[in-house]
Scaffold this active site. Structure first.
Site, PDB file in Angstrom:
ATOM      1  N   ASP A 100       0.821  -1.200   0.000  1.00 12.02           N
ATOM      2  CA  ASP A 100       0.000   0.000   0.000  1.00 12.02           C
ATOM      3  C   ASP A 100       0.859   1.256   0.000  1.00 12.02           C
ATOM      4  OD1 ASP A 100      -2.047  -1.797   0.163  1.00 12.02           O
ATOM      5  OD2 ASP A 100      -3.042  -0.856   1.873  1.00 12.02           O
ATOM      6  N   SER A 131      -7.441   2.572   3.581  1.00  9.71           N
ATOM      7  CA  SER A 131      -6.402   1.771   4.214  1.00  9.71           C
ATOM      8  C   SER A 131      -6.934   1.203   5.520  1.00  9.71           C
ATOM      9  CB  SER A 131      -5.175   2.640   4.504  1.00  9.71           C
ATOM     10  OG  SER A 131      -4.303   1.997   5.414  1.00  9.71           O
ATOM     11  N   CYS A 144       2.492  -8.248   3.412  1.00  7.66           N
ATOM     12  CA  CYS A 144       1.645  -7.067   3.293  1.00  7.66           C
ATOM     13  C   CYS A 144       0.230  -7.428   2.842  1.00  7.66           C
ATOM     14  CB  CYS A 144       2.292  -6.059   2.355  1.00  7.66           C
ATOM     15  SG  CYS A 144       1.579  -4.396   2.456  1.00  7.66           S
ATOM     16  N   ASP A 145      -0.616  -6.423   2.900  1.00  4.86           N
ATOM     17  CA  ASP A 145      -2.067  -6.587   2.912  1.00  4.86           C
ATOM     18  C   ASP A 145      -2.655  -7.600   1.934  1.00  4.86           C
ATOM     19  OD1 ASP A 145      -1.643  -4.515   4.605  1.00  4.86           O
ATOM     20  OD2 ASP A 145      -3.116  -3.169   3.730  1.00  4.86           O
ATOM     21  N   LYS A 146      -2.308  -7.515   0.663  1.00  3.34           N
ATOM     22  CA  LYS A 146      -3.002  -8.320  -0.340  1.00  3.34           C
ATOM     23  C   LYS A 146      -2.407  -9.708  -0.494  1.00  3.34           C
ATOM     24  CE  LYS A 146      -5.376  -4.683  -0.772  1.00  3.34           C
ATOM     25  NZ  LYS A 146      -4.681  -3.963   0.301  1.00  3.34           N
TER      26      LYS A 146
END
Length: 556
Positions: A81, A470, A122-124
């Site tokens: 992000d 976010s 990380c996020d994804k």
């Protein structure tokens, strides 16, 4: 071990081609009949989130070999992000999730490997890997590779969330560029995901609640002792899972998703977990409505922990207090304890001997921090198919708001208006056309929210958007991911400056006070959203992405 799908009949073309290729890799002939395990490395040199993953691969390979398997590293796309949001107004962030799932499919299914251990960061990466596990249904363990250590700025704790927030203050003159540069240079002191209860840590915890991560493995400090313990244990366990034929679709059941939703609510996790968990359910062929689960459990599951940005606690305190295991132990009255986990035991068996070292950090259910939901689904005439709202543990912000709309068609247009002093207290700021198809890919609108905070307007206005936020955003009242999206004729796309919008957090409503006949007339005048053309990933994504109710998965 016999009966592996990766075993090819000697003398066949596939057998001969593989023997030639793998002999060149130094794999002895006797290993050809062993379980073949993918180590899915969603790594990138673009961000510190992933900078330690390459170093994990070697020890994990050793653990797989020691257990009797043959490891193969495969790589996927990886988005941060912080970095990947720069291009196309952040539109690449969410679509990378589905690209990761397809990357894994190509490698693991194309080679007919027997199982996989995925390195989540990380996020994804986490939802993308879970989606692939559900889609392929081969034995899988997700290893959460940890959160980053934070630093000090002029003697005070500082982390990446602070940098994100205060950049908005620079835009409005409340902080100097020099001060922000000094803060940024000290905020992140090592590899790993953002240190708050953003999407990454929320999804790591949700993965353990689903049963897809080993018990006690989330959250952990990146490169810390518990991360390395989880890596070694995953390498050994995945080979046993292949022998047991313990596949994701036996684990990813409606009860498992109910457990994950309860865990997210108990920590006021990221609003992005809603669509990610729904996407995993879709890929796993599990008939469960995750959005409905959030609506149902929102009034039942209390808030038990307040990790930043929801409160003053740090993620390392949450880990020290027992992490996800302690949280799930507290949540037992709300959980389906018969759910199977990758450990080969039920959740109830896993939680049987759990201790909670710090009851101030992870509270008992009968003495919670709060009883209001941290993640809410709201509906109304402006969002017939729902939208998401995030609330802090303190919940001292706006509850009821009614005001005139000011409409923007991009985050840049909105930020320019803030800088130009055009935004006024009492307005409802509408960012429309930023949804899955309109953007495409759901534009990243957090910078707009932080600019409002920097201008001192965070508690004076409400933001309503079909874009995404976010997981670290927890400023002001934001109604995000409004569905149907504006570009496809949803009510949000019909809003005009001056229209009155009402938001009631407690009633979970968001309404547009415009007569139906007027909205119908506007819809007739609305120009159709142009069909995307070309071969770019965003164009392909826009042509096939499904609504948020389907987890924003890809389909016909």
């Amino acid at each position: 071990m016999t009966g592996l799908r990766s075993d090819f009949e000697p003398g066949t073309t596939r057998w001969a081609m593989r023997l030639a290729q793998w002999t060149a890799l130094g794999i002895p002939a006797e290993d050809m009949a062993k379980p073949k395990i993918a180590i899915v490395n969603s790594s990138s040199g673009l961000a510190s989130c992933f900078s330690h993953l390459d170093g994990i691969v070697g020890p994990l390979k050793e653990a797989v070999r020691a257990a009797g398997g043959v490891p193969f590293e495969v790589r996927t796309a990886a988005s941060s992000d912080a970095i990947t949001s720069a291009g196309a107004a952040g539109q690449y962030i969410l679509p990378t999730r589905d690209l990761i799932a397809s990357d894994i499919e190509v490698a693991v299914e194309g080679a007919l490997l027997d199982g996989m251990v995925t390195l989540a960061s990380c996020d994804k990466t986490t939802p993308g890997q879970l989606m692939a596990a559900g889609r392929l249904d081969v034995p899988t363990i997700v290893v959460a590779c940890g959160y980053q250590p934070s630093g000090l700025f002029r003697g005070e704790h500082v982390d990446f969330e602070d940098v994100f927030l205060y950049a908005g203050h620079v835009a409005t003159g409340r902080m100097t560029v020099e001060d922000l540069a000094e803060m940024a240079a000290n905020a992140v002191t090592g590899p790993g995901v953002c240190a708050g209860m953003g999407t990454a840590n929320s999804m790591h915890i949700a993965t353990e609640a689903l049963g897809m991560a080993l018990p006690g493995s989330t959250p952990v400090l990146a490169n810390g002792p518990r991360m390395w313990e989880a890596v070694a244990a995953a390498g050994a366990r995945i080979v046993a899972m292949v022998a047991e034929d313990l596949r994701p679709r036996r684990i990813l059941t409606p009860g498992a998703f109910r457990n994950a939703v309860a865990a997210v609510l108990a920590v006021s996790g990221s609003v992005n977990c809603v669509k990610h968990l729904q996407a995993v359910a879709v890929e796993a062929g599990c008939d469960v409505d995750v959005i409905a689960l959030f609506e149902e459990l929102a009034g039942q599951v209390p808030l038990l922990s307040a990790v930043k940005p929801n409160g003053d606690r740090q993620i390392d305190e949450f880990e020290a207090a027992g992490g996800a295991q302690a949280l799930l132990y507290r949540l037992r009255p709300f959980l389906d304890l018969d759910q199977l986990t990758v450990a080969g035991r039920t959740l109830g068996e896993v939680l049987g001997g759990v201790d909670v070292p710090d009851s101030d950090v992870i509270r008992p259910v009968d003495d919670p921090l709060a009883r209001h939901p941290g993640v809410m689904i709201v509906r109304g005439t402006l969002a017939p198919d729902g939208a998401v709202v995030k609330r802090t543990v303190a919940d001292d912000g706006i509850k009821v708001f009614r005001g005139p709309a000011r409409v923007f068609r991009s985050r840049e247009e909105g930020i320019a208006a803030i800088r130009g002093g055009q935004v006024q207290a009492g307005e409802v700021l509408v960012l429309s056309g930023l949804g899955l198809r309109g953007s495409p890919g759901m534009a990243f609108t957090s910078a707009f929210v932080f600019a409002l905070d920097g201008a001192g307007l965070g508690d004076e206005v409400v933001v309503v958007t079909d874009g995404q936020m976010s997981g670290l955003v927890n400023k002001g009242l934001v109604v995000a991911e409004v569905a149907p999206e504006g570009a496809l004729g949803g009510p949000l796309g019909l809003v005009e400056d001056g229209d009155v919008i009402s938001v009631d957090v407690e009633a979970r409503t968001v309404d547009l006070d415009v007569p139906p006949e007027e909205l119908a007339a506007r819809r007739e005048r609305l120009a159709p959203h142009p069909a995307p053309t070309g071969c770019s990933w965003l164009s392909v994504y826009a042509r096939s992405v499904q609504p948020v109710a389907r987890g924003a998965t890809l389909g016909a």
